[in-house]
Design a protein around this motif. Sequence first.
Motif: not given
Length: 353
Positions: A61, A65-66, A68, A87, A90-91
Motif C-alpha cells: 500500500r 500511494e507513493q 500515485g 488505495v 488516493r492514487i
Amino acid sequence: MLTIFFMKKSNKLERMAGWLAAMLIIAGMSGCATGKLSKRGQAKVSQKTFVIVGASSGLGRGVAEQLGAYHAQVVIAARRTELMEDVARRITAAGGKAVVVTMDISRPEDVQRLADEAVKHFGKVDVWINNAGVGVIGRFWEIPQQDMARLIDINLKGFIYGTHTALKLFLAQGHGTIINLGSVESEVPQAYHSAYAASKAAIRSLGIAINQELRLHDKKKIKVVTVEPWATDTPWFAHAANYSGGTPQMIAIDGPEKVVNAIIWSSLHRRKELPVGGKGKLAHRMHQLFPRTVERLTANVAHRRQMKLAPPAPDTEGSLYKSTDKGSGISGGMRQRLKQERADRREQRRKDK
C-alpha cells in the motif's frame, strides 16, 4: 614462535576490526536508496506502469500511494477489494492512475488474469512487484504442517507464479523489472520464523538464478531485484499465524517509509539484491563474515523477546487462509506498542521493589 603467534593473532584482530569499521561505514551509506526520489527520478517513474501484488496494506500500500504521488500508472492487486479501492482513490487524487484487481497470488490463474488486466488497461507493464506475504511464528514442531504448506503456497509458489508470468510478458516486450520482496531473513534466518525464513531464502536464490539465465541469454533489459528489508513496522505481525504463545515481537524495528522508498528506487537502478537500511546491510555483511556468532545472537534475542517477554496471545491462523479486517494501513503500530510494553515492564519492576 610465541611472538609469531601473537603477531598473527593481532593481525587477525586488526583485520576483523577493519572489516567491522567498513561494515559500519556501509551501514551508514543507506540514504540514497531509502530517501524519496529526486525530481528527475519522479519524472522517470511517472512514465511507467507498475503492478503491485499485495497492495491492500503495509509496504504494498505504501508503494502504491507513493507511486500515485509520482503520477505513475499503478495496477494494485490483493484479496481485500474494499481496501484496494480506497488505495486507488488516493492514487488518483494524487495525480496517478489506478486499476484494482482482486486476486490471490497462490492461484496461477489469478496471476495470469492480473497480467492480462494490466496490459488491457495500460498496454504494457514496466515494473512487477511481488510483495504479498504471510508469516508463521512458533516452534517448528508445534506449527501445523498445513499452515507451513500454505505459507509456501503464498510466499514462494506465489512469487514463482508472479515472476514467471511477468517474465514472459517482459520477454515479449523486450524490457521490464521484477521486484521480489525478500527479507533480512533471506540471509539471516531467525528462530521461530523457520518456514518464513525458508521462503525468503528461496526468493533470494530464485532471483540470483534467473538473473544468471537472463545474462546467459543476453536479456540485458530485464532484471530481477530482491529487496531485503530489516523487520518493518507493518500489519505483517497482525496478519501472521502465531503458535508461540506470545504477541509477535521484534527489536529495533524500522518504519515502513525507508522500505517503500527502496522498492521504488530499485525500479530505476540495476541492483540485483538490496539489503535495506543500515541495520539490514550490517546484518547481511556480518552474517557473511561471522555466521555462527550472528546466528547465536539472533536466536538468543528472538527467544528472549518472543518466548520470555512477549505478552500472552492465543494461537491463530492469521490471514493464511482468508483475509482479515486487522491491519489495513501502511504502518502496523508495533513501534508504539513495544514502547508501551517497555513502559509497563518498567512500572511493574518499580512496583516489585
